[in-house]
Design an enzyme around this catalytic site. Structure first.
Site, mmCIF file in Angstrom:
data_model
loop_
_atom_site.group_PDB
_atom_site.id
_atom_site.type_symbol
_atom_site.label_atom_id
_atom_site.label_comp_id
_atom_site.label_asym_id
_atom_site.label_seq_id
_atom_site.Cartn_x
_atom_site.Cartn_y
_atom_site.Cartn_z
ATOM 1 N N HIS A 1 0.912 -1.132 -0.250
ATOM 2 C CA HIS A 1 -0.043 -0.056 0.103
ATOM 3 C C HIS A 1 0.883 1.231 0.086
ATOM 4 C CE1 HIS A 1 -3.606 -2.581 1.079
ATOM 5 N NE2 HIS A 1 -2.656 -3.252 1.571
ATOM 6 N N ARG B 1 0.193 4.303 -0.669
ATOM 7 C CA ARG B 1 -0.628 5.513 -0.188
ATOM 8 C C ARG B 1 -0.588 6.628 -1.157
ATOM 9 N NH1 ARG B 1 -3.313 1.858 3.041
ATOM 10 N NH2 ARG B 1 -2.240 1.553 5.024
ATOM 11 N N HIS C 1 -2.645 -12.764 1.669
ATOM 12 C CA HIS C 1 -2.434 -13.079 3.219
ATOM 13 C C HIS C 1 -3.168 -14.041 3.827
ATOM 14 C CE1 HIS C 1 -5.641 -10.288 3.423
ATOM 15 N NE2 HIS C 1 -4.821 -9.089 3.341
ATOM 16 N N ASP D 1 2.637 -7.225 2.478
ATOM 17 C CA ASP D 1 1.368 -6.340 2.829
ATOM 18 C C ASP D 1 1.839 -5.043 3.620
ATOM 19 O OD1 ASP D 1 -1.200 -5.403 3.338
ATOM 20 O OD2 ASP D 1 -1.717 -7.216 4.592
ATOM 21 N N HIS E 1 0.521 3.400 8.350
ATOM 22 C CA HIS E 1 -0.330 4.359 9.025
ATOM 23 C C HIS E 1 0.467 5.223 10.103
ATOM 24 C CE1 HIS E 1 -3.859 2.049 7.643
ATOM 25 N NE2 HIS E 1 -3.358 1.111 8.342
ATOM 26 N N GLY F 1 -2.696 -2.721 10.229
ATOM 27 C CA GLY F 1 -1.488 -2.990 9.187
ATOM 28 C C GLY F 1 -0.155 -2.275 9.670
HETATM 29 ZN ZN ZN Z 1 -3.161 -5.239 2.427
#
Ligand code: ZN
Length: 444
Positions: free
Chosen positions: A63, A65, A237, A310, A314, A330
Site C-alpha cells: 500500500h 498510499r 495473506h 502487505d 499508518h 496494518g
Molecule cells: Zn493489504
C-alpha cells in the site's frame, strides 16, 4: 564499445541455481552472465566480493498510499523503503483516496507516481462501478484487480454473488488475476456489533470478530465463485490452517488459484499481538502456533505461491486509537521482509531457490510482469545483492517508510540486502539510498 556496468565476483542466481559469475549490464538490460574473462569491458566495474546476486525482489502486496493519504506514506518514501529493503518492484493496492477504481483514477495515480518513484511500481485496481470499464483499466496497465470481501472498496457490493461473478468474468477476458482479501464482512460486522454492545474495545474482542470462521467462509465462497468464472484467483495473506486447506483442495481439483502469505503471519502469533498492542494489529489477525507451523509446512512443500509484505503504513496516532475498532490495521513491511526471510534461510527453514520462487518468479508469473523476476540475458537489470552473513538489528526508527514502528523492532536478523539495482541503476548501497526518483518505472 564498453557496456555501462559489469558486476563481477558474484554468485549469480540463474535457472541453474547459484553460479560463480559476473553480470554485464547495458542501459537497463542484462547483456551477459559469464565468468570474468568472458565479460565485456565496462565503464563502471563493481566488485560484489562474493555476494549473492538474486533477481530483484517483487513485493506483490504493498500500500504505497500518497494522494490524500500521503501523511501515511508517499510514492517517494514508500519506494525508498522498498529499495532499502532490497525490493525492486512493488505492486500497489487500490484502497487509496481516491480509490483506484476507474480508468481515470488509475491514469492519474500512474502520472503522479512516475516522477516520484525509486523502484518499479505496478498497480492493482478495485472493481469499477461500471464493468464496461474493466478492459480499459487493463489496457492502461493495471496488472491485477483487488477485491475486499471484508468491506466495500470499489464499485461492487462484496456480498452480491451475482455482481461479483459478472465482474470476475469481465476480468477473465483481460487475463489479469483477482487478488482477494478473504474475510467475511457479515460475520465480522455481526460479531463486532455484539461485542461493542458488551463494551468490548480490546484486542481479544478484535480477534474474536476477525475469526477463523470469517476467513474460512470467505475463502470457500470466493473459490467457488472464481471457479465458475474460469479466471485466476489469488488469495492474499492467507493466515489459517483451514484457509490453506481450502486452497489446497481447490488446487487439487484444478481450479486456477494461488495464495500468498506474509512474513508476519509466518513469524508471529497472537502472543506477539498481545505484547505489541494495537500498533502490531493487522488483518487477518495473527493466529496461533499450529497455524504458523502449517503455513511453513506448505510453504516449504511449494504449495504456497508467494510471500509479500502487505506493507500497510499508518500514522502512529491511527495505530494508537483507544478503541480497537478504531485502530487502522496494518504494519510497515518493506524494510523487514527480506532480512527476516534471509534469517530463515540461514536457519535452514527456507532455501534460496524457494525464496526466489516465492518473491521473484511466482509474483512475476501471476501478475504477468515481463522480463523481471529472473536473471538471464535480455532480462531487465533488476538485481538484489545480498550478504547472507551480515547481521543486523531491526530499528524501526530508522525506516525510510513514514511508518516508523514494527512488531519486529529490536529483532536480530542475519542476511541483508546490500545493493539494489533498479533498471540497471544502483538505487541502494549498504542501506543508503543512492539514486534519485524516476529510476523506477511504471510496470504495465
Ligand atoms: Zn493489504
Amino acid at each position: 564499445m564498453p557496456v555501462d556496468t559489469v558486476l563481477h565476483n558474484a554468485k549469480v542466481y540463474t535457472s541453474r541455481g547459484l553460479v560463480e559469475a559476473g553480470i554485464a549490464i547495458d542501459h537497463d538490460r542484462i547483456v551477459k552472465i559469464a565468468k570474468r574473462p568472458n565479460l565485456p569491458k565496462a565503464s563502471c566495474q563493481i566488485d560484489l566480493k562474493g555476494s549473492i546476486a538474486l533477481p530483484g525482489i517483487i513485493d506483490s502486496h504493498v500500500h504505497l498510499r500518497d494522494q490524500e493519504l500521503a501523511y501515511k506514506e508517499d510514492f517517494t518514501s514508500g519506494t525508498s523503503a522498498a529499495a532499502a529493503g532490497g525490493i525492486t518492484t512493488v505492486i500497489d493496492m487500490p484502497n487509496n483516496q481516491p480509490t483506484t477504481m476507474s480508468a481515470e483514477a488509475l491514469r492519474e495515480r500512474m502520472q503522479l507516481a512516475e516522477p516520484k518513484i525509486l523502484v518499479n511500481v505496478a498497480f492493482n485496481s478495485a472493481f469499477p462501478t461500471h464493468l464496461r470499464e474493466i478492459p480499459e483499466i487493463a489496457k492502461i496497465g493495471a496488472v491485477g484487480f483487488k477485491l475486499y470481501l471484508s468491506q466495500q472498496i470499489g464499485g461492487i457490493n462484496p456480498d452480491d454473488d451475482q455482481a461479483l461473478l459478472e465482474a470476475f468474468k469481465a476480468v477473465r477476458h483481460t487475463k489479469a488475476p483477482i487478488a482477494v482479501h478473504a474475510e467475511d464482512r457479515t460475520m465480522i460486522e455481526q460479531k463486532q456489533k455484539k461485542l461493542m454492545k458488551q463494551r468490548r474495545y480490546d484486542l481479544e474482542a478484535f480477534l474474536d470478530a476477525h475469526s477463523f470462521d470469517a476467513e474460512e467462509r470467505a475463502i470457500r465462497r470466493i473459490t467457488q465463485l472464481s471457479r465458475k468464472s474460469g479466471g485466476h484467483l489469488h488469495i492474499s495473506h492467507i493466515s489459517s490452517k483451514t484457509g490453506v486447506n481450502i486452497v489446497l483442495k481447490a488446487k487439487k481439483l484444478g481450479f486456477d488459484v494461488t495464495c500468498e502469505v506474509t512474513p508476519h503471519h509466518l513469524l508471529l502469533t497472537y502472543k506477539n499481538l498481545k505484547k505489541g498492542g494495537n500498533t502490531a494489529l493487522e488483518v487477518p489477525p495473527l493466529r496461533g502456533p499450529s497455524d504458523v507451523a502449517y503455513l511453513w509446512r506448505n510453504l516449504q512443500k511449494g504449495l504456497v505461491d508467494t510471500i509479500a509484505s502487505d506493507h500497510a503504513p499508518h500514522s502512529l496516532k491511527e495505530k494508537n486509537a483507544e478503541s480497537v475498532w478504531d485502530v487502522k490495521p496494518g504494519i510497515a513491511g518493506l524494510e523487514t521482509m527480506l532480512p527476516l526471510l534471509l534469517t530463515q534461510v540461514n536457519k535452514g527453514r527456507l532455501t534460496i531457490k524457494r525464496l526466489v520462487q516465492l518473491t521473484c518468479e511466482n509474483p512475476a508469473r501471476i501478475y504477468r510482469v515481463k522480463d523481471r523476476g529472473n536473471l538471464k540475458k535480455g532480462s531487465i537489470a533488476d538485481i538484489t545483492v545480498i550478504d547472507l552473513r551480515k547481521e543486523h538489528r531491526i530499528d524501526a526508527s530508522s525506516f525510510h517508510s513514514k511508518a516508523k514502528f514494527s512488531p519486529f523492532n529490536g529483532w536480530k536478523t542475519k542476511g541483508m540486502p546490500v545493493k539494489t539495482f533498479v533498471n540497471g541503476q544502483l538505487a541502494m548501497e549498504d542501506g543508503a539510498i543512492v539514486s534519485k526518483p524516476r529510476v523506477g518505472r511504471i510496470v504495465r
